[in-house]
Structure formats: C-alpha cells, structure tokens
Write an enzyme that holds these catalytic residues in place. Sequence first.
Site, PDB file in Angstrom:
ATOM      1  N   ASP A 176     -67.974 -46.061 -14.741  1.00 51.57           N
ATOM      2  CA  ASP A 176     -67.987 -47.372 -15.393  1.00 51.57           C
ATOM      3  C   ASP A 176     -69.213 -47.407 -16.323  1.00 51.57           C
ATOM      4  OD1 ASP A 176     -70.145 -47.836 -13.737  1.00 51.57           O
ATOM      5  OD2 ASP A 176     -69.303 -49.597 -12.750  1.00 51.57           O
ATOM      6  N   CYS A 228     -70.831 -44.703 -10.752  1.00 52.97           N
ATOM      7  CA  CYS A 228     -71.058 -46.109 -11.086  1.00 52.97           C
ATOM      8  C   CYS A 228     -72.542 -46.389 -10.806  1.00 52.97           C
ATOM      9  CB  CYS A 228     -70.114 -47.047 -10.329  1.00 52.97           C
ATOM     10  SG  CYS A 228     -70.267 -47.043  -8.532  1.00 52.97           S
ATOM     11  N   THR A 285     -74.038 -47.579  -8.060  1.00 56.09           N
ATOM     12  CA  THR A 285     -74.440 -47.121  -6.728  1.00 56.09           C
ATOM     13  C   THR A 285     -73.579 -45.993  -6.172  1.00 56.09           C
ATOM     14  OG1 THR A 285     -72.952 -48.724  -5.725  1.00 56.09           O
ATOM     15  CG2 THR A 285     -75.243 -49.442  -6.090  1.00 56.09           C
ATOM     16  N   GLY A 286     -72.394 -45.830  -6.710  1.00 56.28           N
ATOM     17  CA  GLY A 286     -71.408 -44.907  -6.134  1.00 56.28           C
ATOM     18  C   GLY A 286     -70.563 -45.563  -5.056  1.00 56.28           C
ATOM     19  N   VAL A 287     -70.967 -46.735  -4.621  1.00 63.61           N
ATOM     20  CA  VAL A 287     -70.282 -47.390  -3.496  1.00 63.61           C
ATOM     21  C   VAL A 287     -68.917 -47.948  -3.900  1.00 63.61           C
ATOM     22  CG1 VAL A 287     -70.398 -49.308  -1.855  1.00 63.61           C
ATOM     23  CG2 VAL A 287     -72.429 -47.925  -2.284  1.00 63.61           C
ATOM     24  N   GLY A 288     -68.894 -48.703  -4.973  1.00 60.57           N
ATOM     25  CA  GLY A 288     -67.623 -49.296  -5.404  1.00 60.57           C
ATOM     26  C   GLY A 288     -66.599 -48.235  -5.750  1.00 60.57           C
ATOM     27  N   HIS A 348     -67.119 -30.672   6.592  1.00 60.28           N
ATOM     28  CA  HIS A 348     -66.582 -31.367   7.765  1.00 60.28           C
ATOM     29  C   HIS A 348     -65.483 -32.372   7.422  1.00 60.28           C
ATOM     30  CE1 HIS A 348     -70.293 -30.591  10.566  1.00 60.28           C
ATOM     31  NE2 HIS A 348     -69.805 -29.486  10.027  1.00 60.28           N
ATOM     32  N   ASN A 349     -65.601 -33.035   6.282  1.00 58.04           N
ATOM     33  CA  ASN A 349     -64.666 -34.128   5.956  1.00 58.04           C
ATOM     34  C   ASN A 349     -63.627 -33.742   4.912  1.00 58.04           C
ATOM     35  OD1 ASN A 349     -67.769 -35.623   5.891  1.00 58.04           O
ATOM     36  ND2 ASN A 349     -66.380 -36.078   7.572  1.00 58.04           N
ATOM     37  N   ARG A 375     -77.857 -45.479 -10.637  1.00 62.19           N
ATOM     38  CA  ARG A 375     -79.049 -46.294 -10.388  1.00 62.19           C
ATOM     39  C   ARG A 375     -79.757 -45.875  -9.105  1.00 62.19           C
ATOM     40  NH1 ARG A 375     -75.774 -51.898 -11.737  1.00 62.19           N
ATOM     41  NH2 ARG A 375     -75.766 -51.679 -14.010  1.00 62.19           N
ATOM     42  N   ARG A 417     -61.995 -27.600  14.283  1.00 59.56           N
ATOM     43  CA  ARG A 417     -62.023 -28.927  14.915  1.00 59.56           C
ATOM     44  C   ARG A 417     -62.045 -30.046  13.872  1.00 59.56           C
ATOM     45  NH1 ARG A 417     -67.261 -27.237  14.694  1.00 59.56           N
ATOM     46  NH2 ARG A 417     -68.912 -28.793  14.401  1.00 59.56           N
ATOM     47  N   HIS A 418     -62.524 -29.737  12.680  1.00 57.74           N
ATOM     48  CA  HIS A 418     -62.596 -30.756  11.630  1.00 57.74           C
ATOM     49  C   HIS A 418     -61.220 -31.064  11.040  1.00 57.74           C
ATOM     50  CE1 HIS A 418     -66.870 -30.519  11.963  1.00 57.74           C
ATOM     51  NE2 HIS A 418     -66.845 -29.219  11.706  1.00 57.74           N
TER      52      HIS A 418
HETATM   53  C1  RB5 Z   1     -71.940 -52.603 -12.097  1.00 61.25           C
HETATM   54  O1  RB5 Z   1     -72.925 -53.540 -12.346  1.00 61.25           O
HETATM   55  C2  RB5 Z   1     -71.991 -52.172 -10.630  1.00 61.25           C
HETATM   56  O2  RB5 Z   1     -71.628 -53.222  -9.813  1.00 61.25           O
HETATM   57  C3  RB5 Z   1     -71.079 -50.982 -10.398  1.00 61.25           C
HETATM   58  O3  RB5 Z   1     -71.417 -49.964 -11.273  1.00 61.25           O
HETATM   59  C4  RB5 Z   1     -71.122 -50.319  -9.028  1.00 61.25           C
HETATM   60  O4  RB5 Z   1     -72.433 -50.058  -8.634  1.00 61.25           O
HETATM   61  C5  RB5 Z   1     -70.318 -50.939  -7.982  1.00 61.25           C
HETATM   62  O5  RB5 Z   1     -70.228 -50.399  -6.865  1.00 61.25           O
END
Ligand code: RB5
Length: 144
Positions: A10, A68, A70-73, A101-102, A112, A135-136
């Site tokens: 993104d 992105c 954080t990589g989380v979304g 393993h995964n 960021r 096992r994995h």
């Molecule tokens: C964008 O501001 C931010 O929310 C997106 O890049 C990401 O970190 C979401 O997980």
Amino acid sequence: MKLIMALGADHAGRELKKAVKARLEELGWAVVDFGVADEVEKADYPTVADAVAQAVEDGRCRFGTLVCGTGVGMAMAANRRRGVRAANCTSEYMARLSRAHNDANVLTLGERVVGTGLALSILEAFLAAEFEGGRHQRRVELMS
Ligand code: RB5
C-alpha cells in the site's frame, strides 16, 4: 518450480517494496508487481493483499511478499485466502521458522517497523529456508 514472486504494497509500504523488488530480481526471481503505483496517493491494503494472495492460492506465483506500514494488515487480509499462510516477520529468525515450521508462503513486512537492510535480510532468510515437513506437516494441515 519457476521462481515467481507476487509483490504488493500500500502507500505506506511503497518505498520498501521497491527495494524488495530490486533484491528479488538480483536473486533471479521473476516479480509480478500488484502495485500500488507511485501515482496512487492512498491504497487499501486489503485489496492489494487479496490480489497477491489469490496469485499464490491459484499457483501463478510460488510466494508472495506484501509491505504496508506494519505488515499486520497485509497478513490479516492475505490469510483470508485458503491455502495462504502469511507471516508478518520482524526478524530473520521469524522468517526462517515461518518457512521451516509453518510452511509460510507469503511474507509480510512493515516499512514503518523494519529498516531496509533488515527487511532484505528477512526476505533472504525466508527464501533460503525450506519447510521441514514431518511433525510440522500435520500441524499445517490442521489449519486448512
Ligand atoms: C496505513 O496508514 C496503515 O494503516 C497500513 O499501511 C498498515 O500498516 C495496516 O496494517
């Protein structure tokens, strides 16, 4: 299998994506770039993640890499696809174990969160590792 990477970001991951793409090409990977393009001011990470995850799910691409803020979304969105195991990694250790393993098939990175040097080391650790099976295998199957 041909080395084809589905790549996406993104707006918050756009710069790191460029560095990831350059490193992948140095390493001999063909890259299918799902954007976002420089002209796009703001992009919705679920849309990009789903396009990359679909390319991995249907076998067009061996792996995916998503960036992105954080990589989380990106990981949350990619993991909605059957057969996709996306791992958000902030260390080489996590990257190696996510493969070993995964059997992760999508790597997500946070521009960021990790600097470019670390991000590229994480990418290389992910690519160098092999799924250990054994096992994995059973545990991975329990997720599907
Ligand atoms: C964008 O501001 C931010 O929310 C997106 O890049 C990401 O970190 C979401 O997980």
